[in-house]
Motif scaffolding. Sequence first.
Motif, PDB file in Angstrom:
ATOM      1  N   MET A  79       0.823  -1.204   0.000  1.00 41.00           N
ATOM      2  CA  MET A  79       0.000   0.000   0.000  1.00 41.00           C
ATOM      3  C   MET A  79       0.857   1.254   0.000  1.00 41.00           C
ATOM      4  N   ALA A  80       0.493   2.204  -0.858  1.00 38.61           N
ATOM      5  CA  ALA A  80       1.146   3.508  -0.925  1.00 38.61           C
ATOM      6  C   ALA A  80       0.137   4.571  -0.515  1.00 38.61           C
ATOM      7  N   MET A  81       0.552   5.445   0.416  1.00 37.69           N
ATOM      8  CA  MET A  81      -0.362   6.444   0.975  1.00 37.69           C
ATOM      9  C   MET A  81       0.290   7.830   0.880  1.00 37.69           C
ATOM     10  N   PRO A  82       0.137   8.520  -0.269  1.00 34.72           N
ATOM     11  CA  PRO A  82       0.754   9.837  -0.437  1.00 34.72           C
ATOM     12  C   PRO A  82      -0.123  10.952   0.129  1.00 34.72           C
ATOM     13  N   ALA A  83       0.520  12.054   0.519  1.00 34.46           N
ATOM     14  CA  ALA A  83      -0.248  13.171   1.077  1.00 34.46           C
ATOM     15  C   ALA A  83       0.598  14.436   1.125  1.00 34.46           C
ATOM     16  N   TYR A  84      -0.092  15.564   1.097  1.00 31.92           N
ATOM     17  CA  TYR A  84       0.488  16.866   1.470  1.00 31.92           C
ATOM     18  C   TYR A  84      -0.346  17.401   2.630  1.00 31.92           C
ATOM     19  N   ILE A  85       0.326  17.964   3.635  1.00 32.46           N
ATOM     20  CA  ILE A  85      -0.368  18.589   4.757  1.00 32.46           C
ATOM     21  C   ILE A  85       0.217  19.977   4.975  1.00 32.46           C
ATOM     22  N   GLY A  86      -0.679  20.958   5.155  1.00 31.83           N
ATOM     23  CA  GLY A  86      -0.255  22.351   5.286  1.00 31.83           C
ATOM     24  C   GLY A  86       0.011  22.738   6.732  1.00 31.83           C
ATOM     25  N   GLY A  87      -0.478  23.919   7.105  1.00 32.32           N
ATOM     26  CA  GLY A  87      -0.237  24.421   8.450  1.00 32.32           C
ATOM     27  C   GLY A  87       1.248  24.592   8.709  1.00 32.32           C
ATOM     28  N   LEU A  91       4.539  20.158   4.048  1.00 35.07           N
ATOM     29  CA  LEU A  91       5.388  19.323   3.200  1.00 35.07           C
ATOM     30  C   LEU A  91       4.602  18.103   2.731  1.00 35.07           C
ATOM     31  N   ALA A  92       5.179  17.425   1.755  1.00 36.95           N
ATOM     32  CA  ALA A  92       4.558  16.235   1.190  1.00 36.95           C
ATOM     33  C   ALA A  92       5.293  15.001   1.688  1.00 36.95           C
TER      34      ALA A  92
END
Length: 380
Positions: A79-87, A91-92
């Motif tokens: 399983m691959a779980m990509p994301a970007y999170i702000g605040g 970063l990604a």
Amino acid sequence: MAYPTIDFVFLSEEDMIKAGVKDMPACIDAMEEVIKCLNVGDYVMGGENHNSHGSQISFPKESPFPNMPLDEGDDRRFMAMPAYIGGSFDLAGMKWYGSNSNNKTKGLPRSILTVMLNDKDTGAPIALMSANILSAMRTGAIPGVGVRYLAPKHASVCGICGPGVMGKTSLAAILAECPGIREIKVKGRGQRSLTAFVEYAKEKYPNIPVIRAVDTLEELVRDTDVIAFANSGNTDPGTYPHIRGEWIKPGALIIGVSCFELDAGYMADTEKCRLVVDNTALYEAWAEEFPYPSFGANNIIGSKFTDMIHDGFIEKSDMYDLGDIINSKCAGRDSDQQVVIFSVGGMPVEDVAWGKRCYEKAMELGLGQKLRLWEKPDLA
């Protein structure tokens, strides 16, 4: 054109522990910021709807290609779980893992996880880190955020269904947010794991007067203020722990980290019960990805909420977003007697966020091994 050298850091499990990956109060604080970012849309995840849990390759009993190791259970997947999170994270990254229930015969955990953090602008790697503990901590910390905003006042009795890793981190989060807990009850399937959990809890939390295993689900639920379901489960709701509404203490908080079943009629009574999810968009994405009924194909109770909306049991407005509660857009409960069912889906933004915090601490402490991606890119 001259291209800069690119280095990144590898952080082992030992490095992550030194960097505070097990610091539950700090993890809960980080996860609260994540929930706030989700609520205002300051994030991106996978899938066409940008809210997908991740993408996976799962394998049936018959090997899909020659020499593919088979799994005696139902969790053979990558399983691959990509994301970007702000605040303040900004970063990604991606959590990546393989899972095989048969790993236990080799002395290995079912899943073996890593997290990669990347610069959001260039895409360059920043850190590659061991992530089994990281993932376990953020899994427990999201229930901790829910407890912070949804637990009944003066909670004194905690129940854990499932004496595994998720049960331990959920317990840590509950105790971090409910200092008045004086009794811990745990329910499991095997005596060996139950005994080990009770011994672990007594050693780790010697100030709790009563820590005991219970034989039945009813005993776990009755007179309990905060209950976390952290048990393993498959895709058949008929096998899930099934609790009855008459067992539930008025004002209790029930946390679905994993699977459990509760009658739709009970949950549809909006005066008696409030339904809360960690991120509404995630459950709407699952409703798209898993053909109706979603609950079962996805064993998180929030997918039963969306099925209930589909069936007309409740309105969409009856499914509350924890971010709305944190951001004071609505109340966590209408009365002290109202039962709250809190669904925890688990999202890669959480792994990226807690990974960022641990990476920052590791850099302060001079931890990790620097790895060189290139002196200069050969094909640039």
